[in-house]
Design an enzyme around this catalytic site. Structure first.
Site, PDB file in Angstrom:
ATOM      1  N   LYS A 259       6.413   8.335  -1.071  1.00  0.00           N
ATOM      2  CA  LYS A 259       7.575   9.281  -0.448  1.00  0.00           C
ATOM      3  C   LYS A 259       7.759   9.427   0.987  1.00  0.00           C
ATOM      4  O   LYS A 259       8.917   9.088   1.596  1.00  0.00           O
ATOM      5  CB  LYS A 259       7.432  10.535  -1.282  1.00  0.00           C
ATOM      6  CG  LYS A 259       7.132  10.558  -2.762  1.00  0.00           C
ATOM      7  CD  LYS A 259       7.119  12.071  -3.398  1.00  0.00           C
ATOM      8  CE  LYS A 259       5.757  12.815  -2.891  1.00  0.00           C
ATOM      9  NZ  LYS A 259       4.577  12.170  -3.183  1.00  0.00           N
TER      10      LYS A 259
ATOM     11  N   ARG B 288       8.290  20.674  -6.908  1.00  0.00           N
ATOM     12  CA  ARG B 288       7.252  20.279  -7.629  1.00  0.00           C
ATOM     13  C   ARG B 288       6.949  20.803  -8.800  1.00  0.00           C
ATOM     14  O   ARG B 288       5.723  20.773  -9.467  1.00  0.00           O
ATOM     15  CB  ARG B 288       6.021  20.282  -6.679  1.00  0.00           C
ATOM     16  CG  ARG B 288       5.790  19.188  -5.763  1.00  0.00           C
ATOM     17  CD  ARG B 288       4.519  19.600  -4.935  1.00  0.00           C
ATOM     18  NE  ARG B 288       3.518  18.267  -4.523  1.00  0.00           N
ATOM     19  CZ  ARG B 288       3.542  17.775  -3.549  1.00  0.00           C
ATOM     20  NH1 ARG B 288       4.351  17.852  -2.830  1.00  0.00           N
ATOM     21  NH2 ARG B 288       2.710  17.032  -3.195  1.00  0.00           N
TER      22      ARG B 288
ATOM     23  N   ARG C  52      -5.704   5.710   3.606  1.00  0.00           N
ATOM     24  CA  ARG C  52      -4.408   6.187   4.710  1.00  0.00           C
ATOM     25  C   ARG C  52      -5.046   6.690   5.940  1.00  0.00           C
ATOM     26  O   ARG C  52      -5.999   7.410   5.813  1.00  0.00           O
ATOM     27  CB  ARG C  52      -3.557   7.276   3.945  1.00  0.00           C
ATOM     28  CG  ARG C  52      -2.365   7.930   4.677  1.00  0.00           C
ATOM     29  CD  ARG C  52      -1.386   8.650   3.981  1.00  0.00           C
ATOM     30  NE  ARG C  52      -1.864   9.795   3.379  1.00  0.00           N
ATOM     31  CZ  ARG C  52      -1.238  10.548   2.591  1.00  0.00           C
ATOM     32  NH1 ARG C  52       0.084  10.420   2.390  1.00  0.00           N
ATOM     33  NH2 ARG C  52      -1.865  11.551   1.921  1.00  0.00           N
TER      34      ARG C  52
ATOM     35  N   ARG D 273      -6.400  12.460   6.260  1.00  0.00           N
ATOM     36  CA  ARG D 273      -6.285  13.868   5.688  1.00  0.00           C
ATOM     37  C   ARG D 273      -7.146  14.407   4.939  1.00  0.00           C
ATOM     38  O   ARG D 273      -7.836  13.711   4.281  1.00  0.00           O
ATOM     39  CB  ARG D 273      -5.047  13.846   5.039  1.00  0.00           C
ATOM     40  CG  ARG D 273      -3.755  14.302   5.654  1.00  0.00           C
ATOM     41  CD  ARG D 273      -2.367  13.898   4.748  1.00  0.00           C
ATOM     42  NE  ARG D 273      -2.359  14.581   3.495  1.00  0.00           N
ATOM     43  CZ  ARG D 273      -1.024  14.479   2.843  1.00  0.00           C
ATOM     44  NH1 ARG D 273      -0.088  13.951   3.271  1.00  0.00           N
ATOM     45  NH2 ARG D 273      -1.211  15.048   1.560  1.00  0.00           N
TER      46      ARG D 273
ATOM     47  N   ARG E  57      -5.364  16.212  -7.238  1.00  0.00           N
ATOM     48  CA  ARG E  57      -3.873  16.338  -6.952  1.00  0.00           C
ATOM     49  C   ARG E  57      -3.100  15.594  -8.190  1.00  0.00           C
ATOM     50  O   ARG E  57      -1.984  15.972  -8.723  1.00  0.00           O
ATOM     51  CB  ARG E  57      -3.521  15.728  -5.724  1.00  0.00           C
ATOM     52  CG  ARG E  57      -4.049  16.511  -4.257  1.00  0.00           C
ATOM     53  CD  ARG E  57      -4.098  15.728  -3.146  1.00  0.00           C
ATOM     54  NE  ARG E  57      -2.883  15.186  -2.891  1.00  0.00           N
ATOM     55  CZ  ARG E  57      -3.074  14.212  -1.825  1.00  0.00           C
ATOM     56  NH1 ARG E  57      -4.124  13.735  -1.276  1.00  0.00           N
ATOM     57  NH2 ARG E  57      -1.908  13.596  -1.534  1.00  0.00           N
TER      58      ARG E  57
HETATM   59  P1  AP5 Z   1       2.605   7.878   1.904  1.00  0.00           P
HETATM   60  O1  AP5 Z   1       4.297   7.466   2.083  1.00  0.00           O
HETATM   61  O2  AP5 Z   1       2.227   8.645   2.844  1.00  0.00           O
HETATM   62  O3  AP5 Z   1       2.777   8.645   0.341  1.00  0.00           O
HETATM   63  P2  AP5 Z   1       3.484   9.984  -0.123  1.00  0.00           P
HETATM   64  O4  AP5 Z   1       3.997   9.800  -1.590  1.00  0.00           O
HETATM   65  O5  AP5 Z   1       4.305  10.539   0.731  1.00  0.00           O
HETATM   66  O6  AP5 Z   1       2.105  10.837  -0.553  1.00  0.00           O
HETATM   67  P3  AP5 Z   1       1.431  12.328   0.086  1.00  0.00           P
HETATM   68  O7  AP5 Z   1       0.202  12.168  -0.005  1.00  0.00           O
HETATM   69  O8  AP5 Z   1       2.059  12.698   1.286  1.00  0.00           O
HETATM   70  O9  AP5 Z   1       2.361  13.025  -1.087  1.00  0.00           O
HETATM   71  P4  AP5 Z   1       1.867  14.382  -1.764  1.00  0.00           P
HETATM   72  O10 AP5 Z   1       2.964  14.447  -2.609  1.00  0.00           O
HETATM   73  O11 AP5 Z   1       0.619  14.400  -2.340  1.00  0.00           O
HETATM   74  O12 AP5 Z   1       1.552  15.159  -0.372  1.00  0.00           O
HETATM   75  P5  AP5 Z   1       2.431  16.256   0.323  1.00  0.00           P
HETATM   76  O13 AP5 Z   1       2.100  16.112   1.873  1.00  0.00           O
HETATM   77  O14 AP5 Z   1       3.663  16.439  -0.244  1.00  0.00           O
HETATM   78  O15 AP5 Z   1       1.963   6.612   1.350  1.00  0.00           O
HETATM   79  C1  AP5 Z   1       0.390   6.762   1.110  1.00  0.00           C
HETATM   80  C2  AP5 Z   1      -0.366   5.579   1.700  1.00  0.00           C
HETATM   81  O16 AP5 Z   1       0.235   4.131   1.179  1.00  0.00           O
HETATM   82  C3  AP5 Z   1       0.202   5.156   3.258  1.00  0.00           C
HETATM   83  O17 AP5 Z   1      -1.005   5.048   3.635  1.00  0.00           O
HETATM   84  C4  AP5 Z   1       1.182   4.133   3.358  1.00  0.00           C
HETATM   85  O18 AP5 Z   1       0.826   3.581   4.476  1.00  0.00           O
HETATM   86  C5  AP5 Z   1       0.972   3.430   2.133  1.00  0.00           C
HETATM   87  N1  AP5 Z   1       2.080   2.903   1.581  1.00  0.00           N
HETATM   88  C6  AP5 Z   1       3.230   3.384   1.420  1.00  0.00           C
HETATM   89  N2  AP5 Z   1       4.015   2.676   0.730  1.00  0.00           N
HETATM   90  C7  AP5 Z   1       3.580   1.369   0.569  1.00  0.00           C
HETATM   91  C8  AP5 Z   1       3.755   0.120  -0.310  1.00  0.00           C
HETATM   92  N3  AP5 Z   1       4.762   0.032  -0.960  1.00  0.00           N
HETATM   93  N4  AP5 Z   1       2.748  -0.780  -0.396  1.00  0.00           N
HETATM   94  C9  AP5 Z   1       1.481  -0.634   0.243  1.00  0.00           C
HETATM   95  N5  AP5 Z   1       1.078   0.630   0.629  1.00  0.00           N
HETATM   96  C10 AP5 Z   1       2.132   1.621   0.811  1.00  0.00           C
HETATM   97  O19 AP5 Z   1       1.731  17.741  -0.131  1.00  0.00           O
HETATM   98  C11 AP5 Z   1       0.326  17.752   0.373  1.00  0.00           C
HETATM   99  C12 AP5 Z   1      -0.084  19.305  -0.333  1.00  0.00           C
HETATM  100  O20 AP5 Z   1       0.712  20.266   0.248  1.00  0.00           O
HETATM  101  C13 AP5 Z   1       0.325  19.442  -1.856  1.00  0.00           C
HETATM  102  O21 AP5 Z   1      -1.414  18.739  -2.516  1.00  0.00           O
HETATM  103  C14 AP5 Z   1       0.110  20.846  -2.136  1.00  0.00           C
HETATM  104  O22 AP5 Z   1      -1.030  21.672  -1.946  1.00  0.00           O
HETATM  105  C15 AP5 Z   1       1.116  21.410  -0.879  1.00  0.00           C
HETATM  106  N6  AP5 Z   1       2.522  21.054  -1.096  1.00  0.00           N
HETATM  107  C16 AP5 Z   1       3.269  20.378  -0.735  1.00  0.00           C
HETATM  108  N7  AP5 Z   1       4.760  20.470  -1.368  1.00  0.00           N
HETATM  109  C17 AP5 Z   1       4.505  21.525  -2.154  1.00  0.00           C
HETATM  110  C18 AP5 Z   1       5.415  22.400  -2.967  1.00  0.00           C
HETATM  111  N8  AP5 Z   1       6.634  21.718  -3.041  1.00  0.00           N
HETATM  112  N9  AP5 Z   1       4.941  23.025  -3.932  1.00  0.00           N
HETATM  113  C19 AP5 Z   1       3.585  23.566  -3.827  1.00  0.00           C
HETATM  114  N10 AP5 Z   1       2.653  22.961  -2.903  1.00  0.00           N
HETATM  115  C20 AP5 Z   1       3.059  22.055  -1.996  1.00  0.00           C
END
Ligand code: AP5
Length: 222
Positions: A19, A95, A130, A163, A174
């Protein structure tokens, strides 16, 4: 599509589907703002604000931060970005059904929800490999998107970090939270006719092209 911002898009899917990667590519391609709740929360944690102190323990455990905390933060950010004429991407929000309902109640319209699909095995590999830049936020991967010198950000030269919540046990926690709390939104948005599924297993540039195709179709149909 309605008047106002040209794109109002949710990037949806489990942790690690890409994402954030796609949000950055779409930002560059369309001049569109991205609101990433994970990034906003990590910033609050780093600055040790009240909100950050509240959120930290949930994030470290791989749980969701309480709805009321996140909803207030996102509404404030969307209002603050009112000048973002080309529209916005929501990355990591909503979410839960309660978060989606809060968007609706605040009259924040959404034109398209892009659901990125990636196998669980690939998600684990992506997240445990990552690396992120703590300074500019750029995302790398030790195998799929390595930095030029293996350790520093190609954009700003800061030392890359892993991270806290990318340890394998936390990634699995997660994924369980996603299945329980977030996956029901697939049905929620499908029933509203807003959901488009995109194959996230392809190279990032190909995923981007598929998202742009779906966006074009949405604009033609509306
Ligand atoms: P990346 O693009 O970083 O993936 P992502 O989907 O953004 O993953 P996140 O871990 O950031 O998502 P998340 O939803 O768990 O975390 P968030 O920060 O929102 O890609 C991942 C890796 O793959 C990278 O190394 C990239 O280079 C590689 N990659 C990407 N595309 C690729 C491809 N096509 N092919 C190969 N490799 C590829 O949330 C973190 C925490 O915050 C949550 O656990 C929660 O505690 C809190 N939080 C956030 N939002 C909320 C909410 N709305 N409500 C409640 N708690 C929340």
């Amino acid at each position: 599509m309605t008047d106002g911002p040209r794109y109002r898009l949710i990037l949806f899917g489990p942790p690690g589907v890409g994402k954030g990667t796609q949000a950055r590519l779409l930002q560059q391609r369309l001049g569109i703002c991205s609101i990433a709740t994970g990034d906003l929360l990590r910033d609050e944690v780093a600055r040790k604000t009240d909100l950050g102190l509240q959120a930290a323990r949930f994030m470290e455990a791989g749980s969701l931060v309480p709805d009321e905390v996140v909803i207030g933060m996102v509404k404030g950010r969307i209002r603050a970005q009112g000048g973002c004429g080309a529209g916005f991407i929501l990355d990591g929000f909503p979410r839960t059904v309660a978060q989606a309902e809060a968007l609706r109640a605040a009259d924040i319209g959404i034109d398209l929800v892009v659901y990125l699909r990636v196998s669980e095995e690939a998600i684990i590999r992506r997240l445990t490999g990552r690396k992120i830049c703590p300074s500019c936020g750029r995302v790398f991967h030790v195998e799929y998107a390595p930095p030029a010198d293996g350790a520093h950000c190609d954009s700003c030269s800061a030392a890359l970090i892993t991270r806290e919540d990318d340890q394998e046990a936390t990634v699995r926690a997660r994924l369980r939270v996603y299945e329980e709390k977030t996956a029901p939104l697939v049905r929620y948005y499908r029933e509203q006719g807003l959901l488009a599924t995109v194959d996230g297993m392809q190279e990032p540039e190909h995923v981007l092209q598929d998202i742009l195709t779906v966006l074009r179709q949405t604009r033609t149909e509306s």
